[in-house]
Design an enzyme around this catalytic site. Sequence first.
Site, PDB file in Angstrom:
ATOM      1  CD  GLU A  99      -2.485 -11.448 -29.163  1.00 34.14           C
ATOM      2  OE1 GLU A  99      -1.911 -12.323 -29.823  1.00 34.14           O
ATOM      3  OE2 GLU A  99      -3.270 -11.709 -28.218  1.00 34.14           O
ATOM      4  CB  CYS A 149      -9.839  -5.149 -24.828  1.00 35.52           C
ATOM      5  SG  CYS A 149      -8.781  -5.590 -23.442  1.00 35.52           S
ATOM      6  CB  CYS A 198       2.382  -7.552 -18.417  1.00 35.93           C
ATOM      7  SG  CYS A 198       1.788  -6.797 -16.872  1.00 35.93           S
ATOM      8  CB  CYS A 206      -0.795 -11.448 -12.529  1.00 36.60           C
ATOM      9  SG  CYS A 206      -0.850  -9.747 -11.900  1.00 36.60           S
ATOM     10  CB  CYS A 260      -1.965 -12.877 -16.497  1.00 34.33           C
ATOM     11  SG  CYS A 260      -2.103 -11.756 -17.899  1.00 34.33           S
ATOM     12  CD  GLU A 303      -1.050  -1.538 -13.822  1.00 34.21           C
ATOM     13  OE1 GLU A 303      -1.623  -0.433 -13.943  1.00 34.21           O
ATOM     14  OE2 GLU A 303      -1.603  -2.533 -13.331  1.00 34.21           O
ATOM     15  CB  SER A 321      -6.414  -6.802 -11.378  1.00 35.63           C
ATOM     16  OG  SER A 321      -6.744  -6.425 -12.698  1.00 35.63           O
ATOM     17  CG  LEU A 322      -9.310  -7.513  -4.616  1.00 32.59           C
ATOM     18  CD1 LEU A 322      -8.266  -6.582  -4.027  1.00 32.59           C
ATOM     19  CD2 LEU A 322     -10.690  -7.226  -4.026  1.00 32.59           C
ATOM     20  CG  HIS A 323      -7.193 -11.092  -9.421  1.00 32.78           C
ATOM     21  ND1 HIS A 323      -8.320 -11.134 -10.215  1.00 32.78           N
ATOM     22  CD2 HIS A 323      -6.299 -10.285 -10.067  1.00 32.78           C
ATOM     23  CE1 HIS A 323      -8.109 -10.396 -11.305  1.00 32.78           C
ATOM     24  NE2 HIS A 323      -6.908  -9.878 -11.225  1.00 32.78           N
ATOM     25  CG  ASN A 345     -10.922 -16.592 -19.725  1.00 32.54           C
ATOM     26  OD1 ASN A 345     -11.945 -17.198 -20.019  1.00 32.54           O
ATOM     27  ND2 ASN A 345     -10.944 -15.316 -19.323  1.00 32.54           N
ATOM     28  CB  CYS A 347     -10.114 -11.625 -19.055  1.00 41.46           C
ATOM     29  SG  CYS A 347      -9.255 -10.809 -17.699  1.00 41.46           S
TER      30      CYS A 347
END
Length: 372
Positions: A102, A115, A122, A126, A129, A176, A229-231, A306, A349
Site C-alpha cells: 500500500e 508514503c 514487516c 511492533c 502496528c 522497516e 520510531s521511539l514510542h 490509530n 500511520c
Amino acid sequence: MQAATFPAPAQPPANLLDMDRQGLRAWFARRGERPFRADQVFRWIHRRGVTDFAAMTDLAKALRARLQEEARIGLPEVVARHLSPDGTRKWVLRLADGNAIETVYIPEEGRGTLCVSSQVGCALGCRFCATARQGWARDLSTGEILAQLVVAHRELGDTPAGGRPVTNVVLMGMGEPLLNYERVLPALRVLVDDLGYGISRRRVTVSTAGVVPAIDRLREDCPVSLAVSLHAPDDALRERLVPLNRKYPIAELLAACRRYAAAGPHRAITFEYVLLEGVNDRDEDARALVRLLRGLPAKVNLIPFNPFPGALWRTPPPERVDAFRERLLEAGLVTITRKRRGDSIDAACGQLVGQVLPRHRCEARLPAQARS
C-alpha cells in the site's frame, strides 16, 4: 565425438527501475553505449514519467529497438483506489508475485507527501502496528520502491508542464527501510538526483525503528532526513512495544542519532511517539522523554494511536494528548501532534496491511538479539 553445444539461455529483460544513475550508466557501458545515453533514459523515466521506450524520441531508433528487447520498466498493478474525505489517497498495488503493498498520498497546503513501502509486511513486530500483525514476506526491490512514485504521479495526473504533486517522500509505509538497506539506498539516490526526481534531501525522510548500523551507513552514503520510531522513554517499556530495542537499546540508538545529526541535511532528528492510553501517555512519561532527549537536536512528532481491528490499545482522549504535548513544549522541545489523515480508509500511520503472501517467520529477518 564432439559434444553438442547449446546456446546460452537468453537473459530476462533488465528492470531499469532497479538502477540508480550510476548503475544505469554501468548497464549501458556493458552494451557499448556512452554515459550520456544512460542519462537520457534516466531523465525520461524519472523526470518525465515515460515508460515506453518508443516514446523516448531523442534516442536513436536502433537503441530504442534494443531497449525494447533487453530492458523493461516494471510497474505493479493498481488493484484498489481509496479516497478519504480529507483528500488522502491510498493505492493497493499488486506485485508480480501476487503480494500487495500500500502507498499513501497526503496533500497539504503547499506540499504533497507520498508514503512509500519498502517491504512486503514487516518483521519488527511492533505491538501497536497493523502492518506488523501481517508478518513479513520479503523485501521490495529498488524498482518496486520507485515504481510507487511512477504510479502515484500517473494516478494524480502529473504532467511535466504542470509540475509534480509529490514534493516530499517518506519511507514510512509497510516495512522497516533500514532492514532493506541495499535496495533502499539506490532508490534514495534516484529521489535526490537532479536528473531523477530532484527532491531536496530535507524532503526525503527515512523512518526507522532503530537499526543502528544502518543509520551509520546512511549517514555516510546518502544522508537524508531521519525519523526514529521511539514510542517510549525507557528501555523496559520500549522493549514491550518495539522488540528491536532488545538488540539496539535506547542509549545506542540516541548515540547513532547524534552522529547522524552532525552529518545530515539538517540538525534535528524527528522522534515519532505513538501515544497509547495508559501505557506511555502519562505526565511522568513526558518528563522522562524530556530528560532522554535533552541536548539532542530533536523534534517530537506525537501520533495518537490509530486503531485497527484486533488492536489491544486505545487512543488517549484529546485532553491527555494536549497535556502530554504541553509538558514537552514547556521543556523547550519542538513538538507537534500529527493530524489524523486517512484513517477512514485505513491509510493512517500504523494501519497499512496490503497482502502478505506467504508469511515467513519474522525471526529470519531480524538481528539475533531482537528475536523473541
